[in-house]
Motif scaffolding. Structure first.
Motif, short mmCIF file in Angstrom:
data_model
loop_
_atom_site.label_atom_id
_atom_site.label_comp_id
_atom_site.label_asym_id
_atom_site.label_seq_id
_atom_site.Cartn_x
_atom_site.Cartn_y
_atom_site.Cartn_z
N THR A 31 0.86 -1.09 -0.01
CA THR A 31 -0.05 0.15 0.08
C THR A 31 1.05 1.22 -0.01
OG1 THR A 31 -0.22 -0.54 2.25
CG2 THR A 31 -2.15 -0.78 0.81
N GLY A 32 1.82 1.10 0.59
CA GLY A 32 2.90 2.26 0.64
C GLY A 32 3.36 2.60 -0.66
N LEU A 35 0.50 4.38 -2.66
CA LEU A 35 0.28 5.74 -2.13
C LEU A 35 1.40 6.60 -2.69
CD1 LEU A 35 -0.73 4.89 1.51
CD2 LEU A 35 -2.34 6.15 -0.48
N ARG A 36 2.58 6.29 -2.46
CA ARG A 36 3.62 7.14 -3.11
C ARG A 36 3.48 7.15 -4.60
NH1 ARG A 36 6.41 4.69 1.04
NH2 ARG A 36 6.66 2.74 -0.09
N MET A 53 1.21 10.95 5.00
CA MET A 53 2.35 10.22 4.73
C MET A 53 3.80 10.77 5.22
SD MET A 53 1.41 8.55 1.27
CE MET A 53 2.95 7.26 1.20
N ALA A 57 2.11 9.38 9.96
CA ALA A 57 1.06 9.05 10.32
C ALA A 57 0.30 8.14 9.38
CB ALA A 57 -0.05 10.29 10.45
N VAL A 59 -2.76 6.62 6.92
CA VAL A 59 -3.60 7.38 5.99
C VAL A 59 -5.16 6.53 6.44
CG1 VAL A 59 -4.32 6.92 3.46
CG2 VAL A 59 -1.89 7.27 4.03
N ILE A 64 -7.41 2.92 2.53
CA ILE A 64 -6.42 2.05 2.53
C ILE A 64 -7.44 0.61 1.89
CG2 ILE A 64 -5.25 0.12 3.60
CD1 ILE A 64 -3.73 2.78 3.22
N GLY A 85 2.85 -3.98 4.16
CA GLY A 85 2.23 -2.86 4.85
C GLY A 85 0.75 -2.62 5.07
N VAL A 86 0.11 -3.57 4.95
CA VAL A 86 -1.31 -3.65 5.17
C VAL A 86 -1.56 -5.12 5.77
CG1 VAL A 86 -1.93 -4.07 2.75
CG2 VAL A 86 -3.77 -3.17 4.16
N ARG A 88 -2.69 -2.35 9.17
CA ARG A 88 -2.10 -1.65 9.87
C ARG A 88 -2.79 -1.24 11.35
NH1 ARG A 88 2.52 0.28 5.97
NH2 ARG A 88 3.77 1.97 7.24
N GLN A 92 -8.76 -2.11 9.88
CA GLN A 92 -8.25 -2.50 8.53
C GLN A 92 -8.23 -4.14 8.54
OE1 GLN A 92 -4.67 -1.29 7.22
NE2 GLN A 92 -5.16 0.81 7.67
N ARG A 156 13.32 8.74 1.52
CA ARG A 156 12.11 8.92 1.97
C ARG A 156 11.99 10.04 2.75
NH1 ARG A 156 8.89 3.22 2.73
NH2 ARG A 156 7.92 4.44 4.16
N ARG A 167 6.44 7.31 13.42
CA ARG A 167 6.01 6.07 12.83
C ARG A 167 6.19 4.89 13.85
NH1 ARG A 167 9.64 6.02 7.69
NH2 ARG A 167 8.65 3.91 7.10
P1 AMP Z 1 5.21 2.22 3.95
O1 AMP Z 1 5.79 2.22 2.73
O2 AMP Z 1 4.60 0.69 4.15
O3 AMP Z 1 6.20 2.45 5.10
O4 AMP Z 1 4.15 3.04 4.08
C1 AMP Z 1 4.40 4.56 4.05
C2 AMP Z 1 3.24 5.18 4.61
O5 AMP Z 1 2.07 5.18 3.71
C3 AMP Z 1 2.82 5.06 5.90
O6 AMP Z 1 3.58 5.58 7.04
C4 AMP Z 1 1.47 5.56 5.94
O7 AMP Z 1 1.54 6.96 5.99
C5 AMP Z 1 1.12 5.10 4.68
N1 AMP Z 1 0.35 3.78 4.70
C6 AMP Z 1 0.83 2.72 3.97
N2 AMP Z 1 0.02 1.43 4.00
C7 AMP Z 1 -1.10 1.98 4.95
C8 AMP Z 1 -1.82 1.33 5.73
N3 AMP Z 1 -2.13 0.01 5.52
N4 AMP Z 1 -2.57 2.00 6.56
C9 AMP Z 1 -2.41 3.40 6.87
N5 AMP Z 1 -1.61 4.02 6.16
C10 AMP Z 1 -0.74 3.32 5.34
#
Ligand code: AMP
Length: 211
Positions: A31-32, A35-36, A53, A57, A59, A64, A85-86, A88, A92, A156, A167
């Motif tokens: 998911t990260g 989102l990126r 992000m 914090a 999302v 998600i 990453g999901v 979390r 969810q 990042r 985080r």
């Molecule tokens: P990650 O790459 O998995 O460390 O995710 C980077 C950022 O994306 C996190 O710090 C959150 O802001 C957001 N994010 C990614 N996956 C989730 C999730 N399952 N629930 C909430 N926020 C998420």
């Protein structure tokens, strides 16, 4: 097969996910990364997610779950997914149960990648990622070309010290309870020592999955 990779930011989920996916013949869903990519493309999703992000914090759960629901229905995930990453938060986990049931699937196992906080801080403060393919690297410097795709290596924004601290707090408060939620729900869960060479961690993870 649908596996949740669980663990603190920097525990190695993004490194292990493609390795496990290849061995198990399924696709990864991070998911990260989704989102990126949305932030970079400047889509409505990206504009909504960026502020959360950047400060480390989470999302909102509904966002998600929308991403996951849409992604997992695509043909590329018909054989299953390594979820990086999901899940979390407990909401969810509850939402995912519905998403998976709607697809006639379930979470088959949860792997907890275990790393102590001081090692996490050390890892995240030296981590770079490719701006294009998002592969994480522990060596190299900002601006180097990505060995995999030629993209540019960047730090990042949420790997800055203040965001890392936040985080880790978010992990303890909101994410840590998810592991117990799965255990209580009867999903097979396993904790994997995620320190040491990458290949050894992969081997431990596969062993925990009975492979
Ligand atoms: P990650 O790459 O998995 O460390 O995710 C980077 C950022 O994306 C996190 O710090 C959150 O802001 C957001 N994010 C990614 N996956 C989730 C999730 N399952 N629930 C909430 N926020 C998420």
């Amino acid at each position: 097969m649908n596996i949740v990779l669980f663990g603190k930011p920097g525990a190695g989920k993004g490194t292990q996910a493609p390795r496990l996916a290849e061995r198990l013949g399924v696709a990864t869903l991070a998911t990260g990364d989704v989102l990126r990519a949305a932030v970079q493309a400047g889509t409505a999703l990206g504009r909504e997610a960026k502020g959360y992000m950047d400060r480390g914090a989470l999302v909102p759960d509904a966002v998600i779950l929308g991403i996951v629901r849409e992604a997992l229905a695509a043909p590329g995930y018909a054989r299953g997914a390594i979820l990086d990453g999901v899940v979390r938060t407990v909401p969810q986990a509850e939402g995912m149960r519905g998403v998976m049931a709607g697809l006639g699937r379930r979470i088959d196992a949860v792997l907890d990648f275990d790393v102590a906080n001081d090692e996490i801080v050390r890892r995240l403060s030296s981590r770079l990622v490719c701006a294009a393919c998002q592969t994480p690297y522990m060596t190299g410097k900002v601006g180097d070309p990505c060995p995999k795709c030629g993209g540019v290596l960047v730090r990042r924004k949420d790997d800055e010290p203040e965001a890392i601290r936040h985080r880790l707090e978010v992990f303890e408060a909101q994410t840590a309870p998810v592991f117990e939620w799965y255990r209580a729900a009867g999903t097979p869960v396993a904790t994997v020592d995620a320190t040491g060479p990458v290949d050894e961690v992969t081997a431990r993870a596969l062993k925990a999955l009975g492979r």
